[in-house]
Design a protein around this motif. Structure first.
Motif, PDB file in Angstrom:
ATOM      1  N   LEU A 124      23.479  38.084  46.529  1.00  0.00           N
ATOM      2  CA  LEU A 124      24.633  38.234  47.411  1.00  0.00           C
ATOM      3  C   LEU A 124      25.727  37.263  46.989  1.00  0.00           C
ATOM      4  O   LEU A 124      25.458  36.271  46.313  1.00  0.00           O
ATOM      5  CB  LEU A 124      24.244  37.955  48.871  1.00  0.00           C
ATOM      6  CG  LEU A 124      23.130  38.803  49.489  1.00  0.00           C
ATOM      7  CD1 LEU A 124      22.777  38.265  50.869  1.00  0.00           C
ATOM      8  CD2 LEU A 124      23.532  40.267  49.577  1.00  0.00           C
ATOM      9  N   SER A 125      26.943  37.548  47.411  1.00  0.00           N
ATOM     10  CA  SER A 125      28.037  36.613  47.157  1.00  0.00           C
ATOM     11  C   SER A 125      28.339  35.841  48.435  1.00  0.00           C
ATOM     12  O   SER A 125      27.996  36.275  49.541  1.00  0.00           O
ATOM     13  CB  SER A 125      29.289  37.360  46.700  1.00  0.00           C
ATOM     14  OG  SER A 125      29.900  38.031  47.790  1.00  0.00           O
ATOM     15  N   VAL A 126      28.988  34.703  48.274  1.00  0.00           N
ATOM     16  CA  VAL A 126      29.345  33.874  49.430  1.00  0.00           C
ATOM     17  C   VAL A 126      30.254  34.652  50.375  1.00  0.00           C
ATOM     18  O   VAL A 126      30.057  34.665  51.594  1.00  0.00           O
ATOM     19  CB  VAL A 126      30.031  32.574  48.967  1.00  0.00           C
ATOM     20  CG1 VAL A 126      30.583  31.801  50.174  1.00  0.00           C
ATOM     21  CG2 VAL A 126      29.059  31.711  48.182  1.00  0.00           C
ATOM     22  N   GLY A 127      31.266  35.297  49.807  1.00  0.00           N
ATOM     23  CA  GLY A 127      32.204  36.050  50.639  1.00  0.00           C
ATOM     24  C   GLY A 127      31.531  37.184  51.390  1.00  0.00           C
ATOM     25  O   GLY A 127      31.833  37.434  52.557  1.00  0.00           O
ATOM     26  N   PHE A 128      30.625  37.880  50.717  1.00  0.00           N
ATOM     27  CA  PHE A 128      29.934  39.000  51.363  1.00  0.00           C
ATOM     28  C   PHE A 128      29.128  38.511  52.561  1.00  0.00           C
ATOM     29  O   PHE A 128      29.160  39.115  53.638  1.00  0.00           O
ATOM     30  CB  PHE A 128      29.014  39.698  50.363  1.00  0.00           C
ATOM     31  CG  PHE A 128      28.283  40.875  50.942  1.00  0.00           C
ATOM     32  CD1 PHE A 128      28.869  42.128  50.965  1.00  0.00           C
ATOM     33  CD2 PHE A 128      27.011  40.723  51.492  1.00  0.00           C
ATOM     34  CE1 PHE A 128      28.200  43.218  51.513  1.00  0.00           C
ATOM     35  CE2 PHE A 128      26.341  41.800  52.041  1.00  0.00           C
ATOM     36  CZ  PHE A 128      26.932  43.054  52.051  1.00  0.00           C
ATOM     37  N   ILE A 129      28.395  37.410  52.379  1.00  0.00           N
ATOM     38  CA  ILE A 129      27.602  36.861  53.482  1.00  0.00           C
ATOM     39  C   ILE A 129      28.499  36.436  54.633  1.00  0.00           C
ATOM     40  O   ILE A 129      28.265  36.799  55.794  1.00  0.00           O
ATOM     41  CB  ILE A 129      26.760  35.661  52.998  1.00  0.00           C
ATOM     42  CG1 ILE A 129      25.634  36.127  52.079  1.00  0.00           C
ATOM     43  CG2 ILE A 129      26.180  34.900  54.191  1.00  0.00           C
ATOM     44  CD1 ILE A 129      24.772  35.002  51.541  1.00  0.00           C
ATOM     45  N   CYS A 130      29.532  35.669  54.316  1.00  0.00           N
ATOM     46  CA  CYS A 130      30.406  35.140  55.371  1.00  0.00           C
ATOM     47  C   CYS A 130      31.110  36.257  56.132  1.00  0.00           C
ATOM     48  O   CYS A 130      31.190  36.232  57.363  1.00  0.00           O
ATOM     49  CB  CYS A 130      31.430  34.181  54.768  1.00  0.00           C
ATOM     50  SG  CYS A 130      30.694  32.667  54.104  1.00  0.00           S
ATOM     51  N   HIS A 131      31.611  37.240  55.408  1.00  0.00           N
ATOM     52  CA  HIS A 131      32.305  38.347  56.072  1.00  0.00           C
ATOM     53  C   HIS A 131      31.340  39.159  56.930  1.00  0.00           C
ATOM     54  O   HIS A 131      31.698  39.635  58.010  1.00  0.00           O
ATOM     55  CB  HIS A 131      32.979  39.239  55.031  1.00  0.00           C
ATOM     56  CG  HIS A 131      33.897  40.258  55.625  1.00  0.00           C
ATOM     57  ND1 HIS A 131      33.511  41.557  55.866  1.00  0.00           N
ATOM     58  CD2 HIS A 131      35.195  40.158  56.066  1.00  0.00           C
ATOM     59  CE1 HIS A 131      34.513  42.224  56.407  1.00  0.00           C
ATOM     60  NE2 HIS A 131      35.547  41.404  56.542  1.00  0.00           N
ATOM     61  N   SER A 132      30.108  39.323  56.467  1.00  0.00           N
ATOM     62  CA  SER A 132      29.109  40.088  57.221  1.00  0.00           C
ATOM     63  C   SER A 132      28.712  39.389  58.514  1.00  0.00           C
ATOM     64  O   SER A 132      28.309  40.040  59.482  1.00  0.00           O
ATOM     65  CB  SER A 132      27.858  40.311  56.360  1.00  0.00           C
ATOM     66  OG  SER A 132      28.156  41.059  55.203  1.00  0.00           O
ATOM     67  N   LEU A 133      28.827  38.059  58.522  1.00  0.00           N
ATOM     68  CA  LEU A 133      28.390  37.295  59.690  1.00  0.00           C
ATOM     69  C   LEU A 133      29.525  36.965  60.656  1.00  0.00           C
ATOM     70  O   LEU A 133      29.295  36.303  61.672  1.00  0.00           O
ATOM     71  CB  LEU A 133      27.725  35.992  59.237  1.00  0.00           C
ATOM     72  CG  LEU A 133      26.447  36.151  58.396  1.00  0.00           C
ATOM     73  CD1 LEU A 133      25.878  34.790  58.035  1.00  0.00           C
ATOM     74  CD2 LEU A 133      25.405  36.983  59.127  1.00  0.00           C
TER      75      LEU A 133
END
Length: 364
Positions: free
Chosen positions: A269-278
């Motif tokens: 996963l990417s940092v942005g993907f995780i943060c945006h998903s949460l």
């Protein structure tokens, strides 16, 4: 005695077949002589159906089958006698070894469950299920899915985790996702057996192909390295599965593991993907902590993270910045926007205290 019955039965089969052939021959002769006869295929269909009915009538009178039915009834009556006499252990083993498995079912389990007064350590329902698991070879003629669930629930309810451990590890019951869920839930309610339950659930989930829950059970045991090895070896593990694991066992360390290389392989996963998903979830602050930790690393770490992120668009990063601002992470929000606006083609359409929007952005 049984051999004689079978011999008689074989003779009756021969007689019956002769009668059927005679009947068919007479029917065809009658059809040939008929003045207004129907099409032959249509005629044969109806006649063959009648012949088949003759066979069914014969089979109902099969001496071997009649004898087998009588023996089966005697077996069931013996079970009832044992049960009514309160000899539950004997009744349990008698039922477990029943011919054709006629008593190895939920109906019998419900009958044992109805007993509330009994002597001995194990409740009658557990005696029955224990007998089922002992009377079969591992992986063969296993108790069905529903029966397996009921047996495990009964064992856990009465604190017999050691029985469940034996059944699961020796494959003496039918695995299912729901079975894994039941075991996991029990571990969550009883910390003393939590690790054991998670280990057993992992076996069940893996066998059923429920990979996300298998990986999650490992993470909850603290076996992060083992979980990532499991995930990378599982070709069917998806991005959604990764987020399921992360939400089920949230931690900053786990987030970092998901966004870093693993033995030379790309991050899952990417940092942005995780943060945006949460965003706007209970784990939102954890996402901001991850960004803050990267930002505190200096040397353009946050900028590299944003610009090299192929799983998160500039618009999504802008939404992350907006949410950071709204939640009081002002410095972090401004830094993200600054990085985005420093790129060629970036345009800031509006910027207010509580809202920062980046509506257009193109990485060159």
């Amino acid at each position: 005695m049984c051999g004689q019955l079978c011999l008689i039965s074989n003779r009756m089969v021969i007689v019956c077949r002769c009668k059927q052939l005679t009947f068919l021959n007479e029917a065809i002769s009658s059809w040939e002589k008929s003045a207004s006869r129907p099409p032959l295929l249509e005629f044969l269909d109806s006649e063959l159906e009648r012949i088949s009915e003759m066979k069914d009538v014969f089979e109902e009178d099969d001496p071997c089958k009649v004898r087998e039915s009588e023996l089966l009834m005697d077996y069931i009556e013996r079970f009832s006698d044992l049960f009514e006499a309160g000899e539950y252990e004997a009744a349990a083993y008698h039922a477990a070894k029943s011919p054709h498995g006629v008593l190895r079912n939920m109906e019998t389990m419900e009958r044992f469950k109805s007993v509330t007064m009994y002597e001995g350590e194990l409740p009658p329902a557990l005696l029955f299920f224990q007998a089922l698991t002992i009377s079969v070879q591992p992986g063969k003629r296993l108790p069905g899915e529903v029966l397996s669930l009921e047996g495990v629930r009964c064992a856990l309810q009465h604190g017999y985790i050691q029985l469940v451990t034996f059944w699961v590890t020796q494959h003496r019951l039918t695995y299912s996702e729901e079975l894994g869920d039941v075991i996991c839930s029990h571990g969550a309610e009883d910390p003393r057996v939590a690790d054991t339950c998670l280990a057993l659930a992992h076996i069940v989930y893996t066998a059923c192909g429920v990979l996300r829950k298998a990986a999650l059970s490992m993470c909850r045991r603290g076996l992060i390295s083992g979980a990532f090895e499991f995930i990378y070896k599982s070709r069917d593990f998806t991005v959604e599965d990764c987020m399921f694991v992360l939400r089920g066992c949230p931690s900053l360390d786990l987030m970092q593991d998901f966004t870093q290389l693993y033995e030379g392989k790309p991050a899952l996963l990417s940092v942005g993907f995780i943060c945006h998903s949460l965003l706007k979830s209970d784990l939102e602050d954890l996402a901001f902590q991850l960004l803050e930790k990267i930002y505190a690393g200096g040397q353009g770490a946050l900028e590299k993270t944003i610009l090299n992120d192929v799983m998160c668009s500039a618009e999504s990063w802008s939404e992350i910045a907006t949410r950071c601002e709204q939640r009081g992470w002002h410095q972090l929000a401004q830094k993200i926007i600054s990085i985005l606006l420093s790129q060629p083609g970036a345009v800031c359409l509006s910027q207010e205290q509580d809202s920062v929007e980046l509506m257009e952005h193109v990485f060159m």
